[in-house]
Design a protein around this motif. Structure first.
Motif, PDB file in Angstrom:
ATOM      1  N   ARG A  62       0.809  -1.209   0.000  1.00  0.00           N
ATOM      2  CA  ARG A  62       0.000   0.000   0.000  1.00  0.00           C
ATOM      3  C   ARG A  62       0.852   1.274   0.000  1.00  0.00           C
ATOM      4  N   ALA A  63       1.861   1.308   0.846  1.00  0.00           N
ATOM      5  CA  ALA A  63       2.671   2.514   1.016  1.00  0.00           C
ATOM      6  C   ALA A  63       4.052   2.304   0.403  1.00  0.00           C
ATOM      7  N   ARG A  64       4.313   3.000  -0.669  1.00  0.00           N
ATOM      8  CA  ARG A  64       5.554   2.856  -1.414  1.00  0.00           C
ATOM      9  C   ARG A  64       6.786   3.201  -0.563  1.00  0.00           C
ATOM     10  N   SER A  65       6.621   4.019   0.456  1.00  0.00           N
ATOM     11  CA  SER A  65       7.754   4.447   1.275  1.00  0.00           C
ATOM     12  C   SER A  65       7.938   3.574   2.518  1.00  0.00           C
ATOM     13  N   SER A  66       7.372   2.381   2.496  1.00  0.00           N
ATOM     14  CA  SER A  66       7.492   1.481   3.640  1.00  0.00           C
ATOM     15  C   SER A  66       8.567   0.446   3.390  1.00  0.00           C
ATOM     16  N   ALA A  67       8.945  -0.246   4.466  1.00  0.00           N
ATOM     17  CA  ALA A  67       9.985  -1.263   4.352  1.00  0.00           C
ATOM     18  C   ALA A  67       9.798  -2.333   5.414  1.00  0.00           C
ATOM     19  N   LEU A  68      10.287  -3.521   5.092  1.00  0.00           N
ATOM     20  CA  LEU A  68      10.425  -4.594   6.069  1.00  0.00           C
ATOM     21  C   LEU A  68      11.911  -4.669   6.411  1.00  0.00           C
ATOM     22  N   VAL A  69      12.210  -4.826   7.689  1.00  0.00           N
ATOM     23  CA  VAL A  69      13.600  -4.826   8.129  1.00  0.00           C
ATOM     24  C   VAL A  69      13.852  -6.099   8.929  1.00  0.00           C
ATOM     25  N   SER A  70      15.028  -6.676   8.750  1.00  0.00           N
ATOM     26  CA  SER A  70      15.353  -7.882   9.504  1.00  0.00           C
ATOM     27  C   SER A  70      15.416  -7.566  10.991  1.00  0.00           C
ATOM     28  N   GLU A  71      15.012  -8.546  11.783  1.00  0.00           N
ATOM     29  CA  GLU A  71      15.016  -8.370  13.237  1.00  0.00           C
ATOM     30  C   GLU A  71      16.428  -8.089  13.748  1.00  0.00           C
ATOM     31  N   LYS A  72      17.410  -8.750  13.177  1.00  0.00           N
ATOM     32  CA  LYS A  72      18.803  -8.565  13.589  1.00  0.00           C
ATOM     33  C   LYS A  72      19.258  -7.126  13.344  1.00  0.00           C
ATOM     34  N   LEU A  73      18.916  -6.573  12.184  1.00  0.00           N
ATOM     35  CA  LEU A  73      19.308  -5.200  11.861  1.00  0.00           C
ATOM     36  C   LEU A  73      18.585  -4.198  12.765  1.00  0.00           C
ATOM     37  N   MET A  74      17.303  -4.449  13.027  1.00  0.00           N
ATOM     38  CA  MET A  74      16.560  -3.555  13.909  1.00  0.00           C
ATOM     39  C   MET A  74      17.193  -3.530  15.294  1.00  0.00           C
ATOM     40  N   LYS A  75      17.605  -4.673  15.763  1.00  0.00           N
ATOM     41  CA  LYS A  75      18.231  -4.750  17.090  1.00  0.00           C
ATOM     42  C   LYS A  75      19.582  -4.026  17.091  1.00  0.00           C
ATOM     43  N   LEU A  90      25.209   4.786  -1.091  1.00  0.00           N
ATOM     44  CA  LEU A  90      26.628   4.666  -1.418  1.00  0.00           C
ATOM     45  C   LEU A  90      26.802   4.164  -2.847  1.00  0.00           C
ATOM     46  N   THR A  91      26.001   3.183  -3.259  1.00  0.00           N
ATOM     47  CA  THR A  91      26.118   2.637  -4.612  1.00  0.00           C
ATOM     48  C   THR A  91      25.148   3.307  -5.574  1.00  0.00           C
ATOM     49  N   THR A  92      24.146   3.964  -5.050  1.00  0.00           N
ATOM     50  CA  THR A  92      23.189   4.732  -5.841  1.00  0.00           C
ATOM     51  C   THR A  92      23.114   6.108  -5.201  1.00  0.00           C
ATOM     52  N   PRO A  93      23.278   7.178  -5.980  1.00  0.00           N
ATOM     53  CA  PRO A  93      23.261   8.499  -5.365  1.00  0.00           C
ATOM     54  C   PRO A  93      21.897   8.847  -4.780  1.00  0.00           C
ATOM     55  N   GLY A  94      21.932   9.561  -3.668  1.00  0.00           N
ATOM     56  CA  GLY A  94      20.696  10.016  -3.047  1.00  0.00           C
ATOM     57  C   GLY A  94      20.377   9.270  -1.772  1.00  0.00           C
ATOM     58  N   ASP A  95      19.488   9.875  -1.018  1.00  0.00           N
ATOM     59  CA  ASP A  95      19.024   9.278   0.222  1.00  0.00           C
ATOM     60  C   ASP A  95      17.749   8.497  -0.036  1.00  0.00           C
ATOM     61  N   ILE A  96      17.494   7.529   0.823  1.00  0.00           N
ATOM     62  CA  ILE A  96      16.235   6.794   0.759  1.00  0.00           C
ATOM     63  C   ILE A  96      15.642   6.785   2.168  1.00  0.00           C
ATOM     64  N   ALA A  97      14.426   7.285   2.275  1.00  0.00           N
ATOM     65  CA  ALA A  97      13.724   7.315   3.558  1.00  0.00           C
ATOM     66  C   ALA A  97      12.588   6.301   3.500  1.00  0.00           C
ATOM     67  N   PHE A  98      12.323   5.675   4.631  1.00  0.00           N
ATOM     68  CA  PHE A  98      11.250   4.687   4.687  1.00  0.00           C
ATOM     69  C   PHE A  98      10.718   4.608   6.105  1.00  0.00           C
ATOM     70  N   THR A  99       9.520   4.065   6.205  1.00  0.00           N
ATOM     71  CA  THR A  99       8.916   3.776   7.497  1.00  0.00           C
ATOM     72  C   THR A  99       8.932   2.263   7.669  1.00  0.00           C
ATOM     73  N   ILE A 100       9.398   1.804   8.815  1.00  0.00           N
ATOM     74  CA  ILE A 100       9.450   0.369   9.096  1.00  0.00           C
ATOM     75  C   ILE A 100       8.036  -0.088   9.451  1.00  0.00           C
ATOM     76  N   VAL A 101       7.468  -0.955   8.602  1.00  0.00           N
ATOM     77  CA  VAL A 101       6.102  -1.443   8.836  1.00  0.00           C
ATOM     78  C   VAL A 101       6.075  -2.851   9.413  1.00  0.00           C
ATOM     79  N   GLY A 102       7.227  -3.494   9.477  1.00  0.00           N
ATOM     80  CA  GLY A 102       7.298  -4.847  10.019  1.00  0.00           C
ATOM     81  C   GLY A 102       8.666  -5.441   9.778  1.00  0.00           C
ATOM     82  N   THR A 103       8.812  -6.697  10.174  1.00  0.00           N
ATOM     83  CA  THR A 103      10.081  -7.391   9.969  1.00  0.00           C
ATOM     84  C   THR A 103       9.947  -8.353   8.791  1.00  0.00           C
ATOM     85  N   SER A 104      11.094  -8.753   8.290  1.00  0.00           N
ATOM     86  CA  SER A 104      11.102  -9.723   7.191  1.00  0.00           C
ATOM     87  C   SER A 104      10.852 -11.130   7.703  1.00  0.00           C
TER      88      SER A 104
END
Length: 190
Positions: A62-75, A90-104
């Protein structure tokens, strides 16, 4: 996009996802993060063993600016669900912002942020190019046939394919590690 349509239409192919990757940093170069673009609509069917929350995957759709993040990385980075995070490409210019909507999921990939594939594609100039495809087939017995069909279909094209099973990829990675270990032993000996 052309490859995905052609592969998806092949016999025995259940589902398919393109895959893009971007390396970014969080607060500095020591906190590097892999951002992986996948087709969110297939996460629960392609990788059911990850056990990602269907509600979180639906929110990612639903929300293009959302993301799933691994539990290990969140910790490791002290993130939590509903945090708004900005990473610096670093490999692609620009910043990327997202809202964490859950874990992978508790069995998902470690140390990654999953975002919609189209988002990374747009950041990379809408080239429509992915670095690999994950293909799920209906029966394991037909894996060799599907591999041959894919590679034959794109033989002599500008971007030929090299299709492997999950086991084949794992064996290739183990072979690469053997070379690394031999190199380390040689350096230690010197």
């Amino acid at each position: 996009a052309g490859y995905s349509r052609k592969i998806r239409a092949m016999p025995h192919v259940d589902t398919l996802s393109g895959y893009l990757i971007m390396v970014a940093s969080y607060r500095g170069p020591k906190e590097m993060v892999a951002i992986v673009g996948v087709d969110p609509e297939i996460i629960t069917t392609m990788w059911p063993d990850w056990r990602a929350s269907p509600a979180a995957v639906a929110e990612m759709l639903r929300a293009r600016s959302s993301a799933l993040v691994s539990e290990k990385l969140m910790k490791r980075l002290h993130w939590k669900i509903d945090d708004r995070v900005t990473l610096h490409g670093l490999t692609t210019p620009g910043d990327i912002a997202f809202t964490i909507v859950g874990t992978s999921g508790d069995r998902g990939p470690d140390d990654v942020v999953l975002v919609p594939l189209e988002r990374l594609n747009q950041m990379q100039g809408n080239l429509g190019q992915v670095i690999l495809f994950f293909v799920r087939i209906d029966r394991s017995e037909v894996a060799a046939t599907v591999i041959r069909q894919i590679d034959d279909r794109f033989a002599n094209s500008p971007a030929e394919t090299e299709t492997q099973t999950e086991m084949g990829v794992a064996q290739h990675q183990v072979g690469d590690l053997r070379i690394l270990f031999v190199g380390v032993k040689l350096i230690a000996l010197i």
